[in-house]
Design an enzyme around this catalytic site. Structure first.
Site, PDB file in Angstrom:
ATOM      1  N   HIS A 203       0.818  -1.210   0.000  1.00 51.89           N
ATOM      2  CA  HIS A 203       0.000   0.000   0.000  1.00 51.89           C
ATOM      3  C   HIS A 203       0.851   1.258   0.000  1.00 51.89           C
ATOM      4  O   HIS A 203       0.430   2.297  -0.485  1.00 51.89           O
ATOM      5  CB  HIS A 203      -1.007  -0.032   1.146  1.00 51.89           C
ATOM      6  CG  HIS A 203      -2.141  -0.949   0.843  1.00 51.89           C
ATOM      7  ND1 HIS A 203      -2.129  -2.274   1.167  1.00 51.89           N
ATOM      8  CD2 HIS A 203      -3.292  -0.732   0.139  1.00 51.89           C
ATOM      9  CE1 HIS A 203      -3.231  -2.839   0.710  1.00 51.89           C
ATOM     10  NE2 HIS A 203      -3.953  -1.926   0.088  1.00 51.89           N
ATOM     11  N   ARG A 310     -10.871   4.069  -0.844  1.00 52.05           N
ATOM     12  CA  ARG A 310     -10.261   3.256   0.226  1.00 52.05           C
ATOM     13  C   ARG A 310     -10.441   3.987   1.564  1.00 52.05           C
ATOM     14  O   ARG A 310      -9.560   4.730   1.992  1.00 52.05           O
ATOM     15  CB  ARG A 310      -8.769   3.057  -0.046  1.00 52.05           C
ATOM     16  CG  ARG A 310      -8.433   2.149  -1.211  1.00 52.05           C
ATOM     17  CD  ARG A 310      -6.911   1.966  -1.318  1.00 52.05           C
ATOM     18  NE  ARG A 310      -6.546   0.826  -2.123  1.00 52.05           N
ATOM     19  CZ  ARG A 310      -6.131   0.900  -3.391  1.00 52.05           C
ATOM     20  NH1 ARG A 310      -6.062   2.064  -4.001  1.00 52.05           N
ATOM     21  NH2 ARG A 310      -5.784  -0.197  -4.050  1.00 52.05           N
ATOM     22  N   ARG A 347     -15.725   1.782  -0.350  1.00 44.91           N
ATOM     23  CA  ARG A 347     -15.378   0.473   0.212  1.00 44.91           C
ATOM     24  C   ARG A 347     -15.366   0.569   1.725  1.00 44.91           C
ATOM     25  O   ARG A 347     -14.773   1.510   2.282  1.00 44.91           O
ATOM     26  CB  ARG A 347     -14.013   0.011  -0.298  1.00 44.91           C
ATOM     27  CG  ARG A 347     -13.657  -1.357   0.247  1.00 44.91           C
ATOM     28  CD  ARG A 347     -12.416  -1.913  -0.380  1.00 44.91           C
ATOM     29  NE  ARG A 347     -11.217  -1.257   0.103  1.00 44.91           N
ATOM     30  CZ  ARG A 347      -9.999  -1.557  -0.317  1.00 44.91           C
ATOM     31  NH1 ARG A 347      -9.845  -2.473  -1.261  1.00 44.91           N
ATOM     32  NH2 ARG A 347      -8.946  -0.938   0.152  1.00 44.91           N
ATOM     33  N   GLU A 450     -11.149 -10.868  -4.219  1.00 46.94           N
ATOM     34  CA  GLU A 450      -9.704 -10.763  -4.020  1.00 46.94           C
ATOM     35  C   GLU A 450      -9.130 -11.966  -3.271  1.00 46.94           C
ATOM     36  O   GLU A 450      -7.949 -11.992  -2.942  1.00 46.94           O
ATOM     37  CB  GLU A 450      -9.321  -9.442  -3.344  1.00 46.94           C
ATOM     38  CG  GLU A 450     -10.145  -9.031  -2.177  1.00 46.94           C
ATOM     39  CD  GLU A 450      -9.817  -7.617  -1.671  1.00 46.94           C
ATOM     40  OE1 GLU A 450      -8.877  -6.991  -2.186  1.00 46.94           O
ATOM     41  OE2 GLU A 450     -10.503  -7.162  -0.747  1.00 46.94           O
ATOM     42  N   ASN A 473      -4.692  -6.937  -6.728  1.00 50.95           N
ATOM     43  CA  ASN A 473      -3.498  -6.861  -5.868  1.00 50.95           C
ATOM     44  C   ASN A 473      -3.502  -7.995  -4.846  1.00 50.95           C
ATOM     45  O   ASN A 473      -2.507  -8.688  -4.650  1.00 50.95           O
ATOM     46  CB  ASN A 473      -3.454  -5.532  -5.113  1.00 50.95           C
ATOM     47  CG  ASN A 473      -3.570  -4.354  -6.037  1.00 50.95           C
ATOM     48  OD1 ASN A 473      -3.263  -4.471  -7.206  1.00 50.95           O
ATOM     49  ND2 ASN A 473      -4.020  -3.221  -5.523  1.00 50.95           N
ATOM     50  N   ASP A 474      -4.654  -8.146  -4.187  1.00 48.84           N
ATOM     51  CA  ASP A 474      -4.737  -9.207  -3.188  1.00 48.84           C
ATOM     52  C   ASP A 474      -4.946 -10.562  -3.839  1.00 48.84           C
ATOM     53  O   ASP A 474      -4.426 -11.566  -3.363  1.00 48.84           O
ATOM     54  CB  ASP A 474      -5.874  -8.922  -2.196  1.00 48.84           C
ATOM     55  CG  ASP A 474      -5.406  -7.986  -1.107  1.00 48.84           C
ATOM     56  OD1 ASP A 474      -4.292  -8.200  -0.583  1.00 48.84           O
ATOM     57  OD2 ASP A 474      -6.126  -7.025  -0.783  1.00 48.84           O
ATOM     58  N   ARG A 484       2.427  -9.341  -0.616  1.00 48.53           N
ATOM     59  CA  ARG A 484       2.626  -8.229  -1.569  1.00 48.53           C
ATOM     60  C   ARG A 484       3.529  -7.141  -1.012  1.00 48.53           C
ATOM     61  O   ARG A 484       4.021  -6.293  -1.760  1.00 48.53           O
ATOM     62  CB  ARG A 484       1.261  -7.644  -1.980  1.00 48.53           C
ATOM     63  CG  ARG A 484       0.487  -7.073  -0.834  1.00 48.53           C
ATOM     64  CD  ARG A 484      -0.970  -6.831  -1.196  1.00 48.53           C
ATOM     65  NE  ARG A 484      -1.222  -5.459  -1.606  1.00 48.53           N
ATOM     66  CZ  ARG A 484      -2.434  -4.927  -1.731  1.00 48.53           C
ATOM     67  NH1 ARG A 484      -3.509  -5.667  -1.481  1.00 48.53           N
ATOM     68  NH2 ARG A 484      -2.595  -3.694  -2.089  1.00 48.53           N
ATOM     69  N   CYS A 521     -10.311  -3.184  -9.892  1.00 48.07           N
ATOM     70  CA  CYS A 521      -9.823  -1.969  -9.234  1.00 48.07           C
ATOM     71  C   CYS A 521      -8.419  -2.157  -8.672  1.00 48.07           C
ATOM     72  O   CYS A 521      -7.889  -1.283  -7.998  1.00 48.07           O
ATOM     73  CB  CYS A 521     -10.788  -1.512  -8.140  1.00 48.07           C
ATOM     74  SG  CYS A 521     -11.018  -2.728  -6.841  1.00 48.07           S
TER      75      CYS A 521
HETATM   76  C1  PEP Z   1      -6.786  -5.022  -4.414  1.00 51.75           C
HETATM   77  O1  PEP Z   1      -6.520  -5.852  -3.547  1.00 51.75           O
HETATM   78  O2  PEP Z   1      -6.557  -5.196  -5.615  1.00 51.75           O
HETATM   79  C2  PEP Z   1      -7.417  -3.737  -4.049  1.00 51.75           C
HETATM   80  C3  PEP Z   1      -7.853  -2.898  -4.956  1.00 51.75           C
HETATM   81  O3  PEP Z   1      -7.475  -3.424  -2.734  1.00 51.75           O
HETATM   82  P1  PEP Z   1      -6.219  -2.946  -1.888  1.00 51.75           P
HETATM   83  O4  PEP Z   1      -5.073  -2.703  -2.832  1.00 51.75           O
HETATM   84  O5  PEP Z   1      -6.623  -1.729  -1.154  1.00 51.75           O
HETATM   85  O6  PEP Z   1      -5.968  -4.114  -0.976  1.00 51.75           O
HETATM   86 MG    MG Z   2      -7.327  -5.616  -1.577  1.00 52.63          MG
END
Ligand code: PEP
Ligand code: MG
Length: 589
Positions: A203, A310, A347, A450, A473-474, A484, A521
């Site tokens: 993040h 977020r 979210r 995710e 991402n997750d 990550r 996203c």
């Molecule tokens: C993701 O996991 O792709 C996502 C958009 O949420 P975050 O990056 O905030 O975990």
């Molecule tokens: Mg996520």
């Protein structure tokens, strides 16, 4: 001497500037420039803080009981001596006078210089004196914080000072920066970032990308090799940091910087062009935001709504004092009103993993607090474990929906029971609002896809939810078992892995067949390298940092979804990035 440090480029472009080294524990210190006419007053603030700490320590020493160990008095003597010594006071004053740094920044800059000198000493006893100087600086920072005014006039003065740019660009170098601290730098003086640790999809990296300034993470030794005030080049494309570059290298990078600016200006002209493919398929480009103030950048970039707000950033670094319903309501309403009728997807809080509530970096969290934060109490799991807090957030979001089109998005849903509990909480909150006579609008509820389980069983989730948004991402982290935020395994964090592609394709296809909205996203949506791939999978809604919209739009304008869709079976059979790219390239030629 010029040296190069290698890491991972997480935010593109070139930054050239003087290094500001910041210890991880001090990134929360204010960094701003003081205008010339206020320099004297700033030096006076520093002097007053020093005098206060001298008086504090002298009083401590005078009050020491007779039986106190002699070392204690000797230690206070050392601290008093450091406070009076020029290497701290005079040198710190110099940062204020010559560089226009505010007092807190000047102190931490000088601390970095001294800490480095102590680290390099051969004598162990002298080396350990570093702790003394850190304690003295800490006391002075506390004294400055106590004295800092927080009246509206003071805050305005500080805001004005922050807008006053220095003459030389500055880049921040730190061992690690927690996501919430990175957010603090959104309106800061830094034009680039380098950290020793962190993965490309942490993040911290995501927030750096949202600021659209070049950044390199996982540059292992950077904060040890770079010295305060060194000139450095951050090459965010190649993931390289060049310390004290030779003139010819500097010229080359300045040229690239100018080229990037021209390209940016060219892309900016696309912001009002509708995103439609060559074969006439309209594509929705939405924005990811972290703070209400980001809505302006979303509109400016031509986003047709917010695909991911977020909200957890409103909850961080408040020392346990979470934002109440009213404060949240105002933040959400601000975004809804700013977006002038365009949809806003809010979210619910995604606290946990590398986004802890307090200021801990992911590494600290892993080592000191929670064994496996990414697999622990995060996102909807955390919300359901704090039902009062969860209902407060749902009430705030529903109330904001009276002012425009709002959708609620639930992070990390895995179990049907989580879906049921969420909907029950919402039903209860609606009744509470009805009883209180408070207005709210019709709100769709969606699930983030995710976790692999959610992608594999998307059909059961769609029994409860109106729409889905794929958090790649997750999803990548959990499919490949790669943290990550951990740079030691980031080479294995592979968005092109066939298992990842299969789950994304399956989720999009299922939602499309069921006639439900589906978007992506995660960071893949904002990376033009993946635009053709996602279009081939049938995706027509992308959500990304506002700064990425123009580049993705450019790819969409050149794409033909008919050829892309035809090649999808071959894409899903491919083993790696090179084979997928080859198939997609053939489809578009
Ligand atoms: C993701 O996991 O792709 C996502 C958009 O949420 P975050 O990056 O905030 O975990
Ligand atoms: Mg996520």
């Amino acid at each position: 001497m010029s040296i190069q440090v290698f890491g991972m480029g997480v935010s593109r472009g070139v930054a050239i500037g003087r290094a500001v080294l910041v210890a991880s524990s001090r990134v929360d210190v204010d960094h701003y420039f003081v205008p010339a006419e206020r320099i004297e007053a700033e030096v006076e603030r520093l002097r007053a803080a020093r005098n206060e700490v001298v008086a504090e320590l002298a009083a401590l020493q005078a009050d020491l009981p007779a039986e106190a160990p002699a070392e204690l008095s000797a230690l206070l003597d050392v601290h008093l001596m450091l406070l009076r010594d020029d290497t701290l006071s005079a040198a710190t004053r110099q940062w204020i006078v010559e560089r226009h740094y505010n007092a807190e920044w000047a102190l931490s800059a000088q601390l970095e210089v001294l800490a480095r000198q102590f680290d390099e000493m051969d004598d162990e006893y002298l080396r350990e004196r570093k702790a003394d100087i850190e304690q003295v600086v800490e006391r002075m920072l506390r004294s400055l914080a106590r004295a800092a005014g927080n009246s509206p006039a003071d805050l305005e003065q500080k805001a004005l000072a922050k807008d006053f740019g220095g003459e030389e660009p500055l880049v921040l170098v730190a061992n690690d920066v927690a996501p919430a601290d990175m957010l603090q730098f959104k309106r800061s003086v830094f034009t680039g970032f380098v950290t020793d640790v962190g993965g490309a999809h942490s993040h911290t990296a995501i927030v750096a990308r949202s600021m659209d300034v070049p950044a390199v993470v996982g540059a292992r030794e950077a904060s040890r090799l770079v010295r305060q005030d060194d000139w450095i080049v951050i090459d965010g494309d190649a993931g390289v940091v060049i310390v004290n570059p030779p003139q010819i290298v500097l010229e080359e990078y300045r040229f690239r910087q100018r080229q990037n600016e021209l390209e940016r200006a060219r892309l900016h002209r696309l912001r009002k062009t509708p995103a439609v493919t060559l074969d006439g398929q309209p594509v929705q480009l939405l924005a990811n935001i972290e703070l209400p103030g980001d809505a302006a950048a979303a509109l400016e970039a031509g986003a047709v709504g917010i695909g991911l707000f977020r909200t957890e950033f409103l909850f961080m670094n408040r020392g346990g004092d979470l934002p109440g319903e009213e404060e949240q309501f105002q933040a959400y309403r601000e975004v809804v009103q700013a977006m002038k009728g365009l949809p806003v997807t809010i979210r619910t809080v995604d606290i946990g993993a590398d986004k802890p509530l307090d200021r801990l970096s992911a590494a600290e969290l892993r080592h000191e607090h929670v064994l496996n934060p990414a697999l622990g109490l995060r996102a909807i799991r955390w919300s359901l474990s704090e039902p009062g807090m969860f209902r407060q957030q749902l009430r705030a979001i529903l109330r904001a929906s009276a002012f425009g089109k709002v959708r609620i998005l639930i992070p990390m849903v895995t179990h049907a029971s989580e879906a049921r509990l969420t909907l029950e909480a919402l039903a209860r909150v609606r009744t509470q609002l009805d009883d209180a006579g408070k207005a709210y609008g019709r709100v769709e509820v969606g699930a983030m896809i995710e976790v692999p389980a959610a992608a594999l069983r998307i059909e059961s989730l769609l029994r409860y939810f109106d729409f889905v948004s794929i958090g790649t991402n997750d999803l990548i982290q959990y499919v490949l078992a790669i943290d990550r935020a951990d740079e030691t395994v980031s080479h294995l964090y592979d968005p092109w892995h066939p298992a990842v592609l299969q789950l994304i394709a399956h989720s999009i296809a299922y939602a499309n067949r069921a006639g439900r909205d589906v978007s992506v996203c995660g960071e893949m949506a904002g990376d033009p390298e993946f635009t053709d791939l996602l279009l081939a999978m049938g995706l027509r809604s992308f959500s990304m940092h506002p700064s990425r919209i123009a580049q993705v739009k450019q790819r969409i304008l050149r794409a033909d979804t008919r050829g892309l869709a035809d090649c999808l079976p071959r894409v899903l059979e491919a083993d790696d990035c090179a084979s997928v790219s080859r198939v997609l390239m053939n489809a578009s030629s």
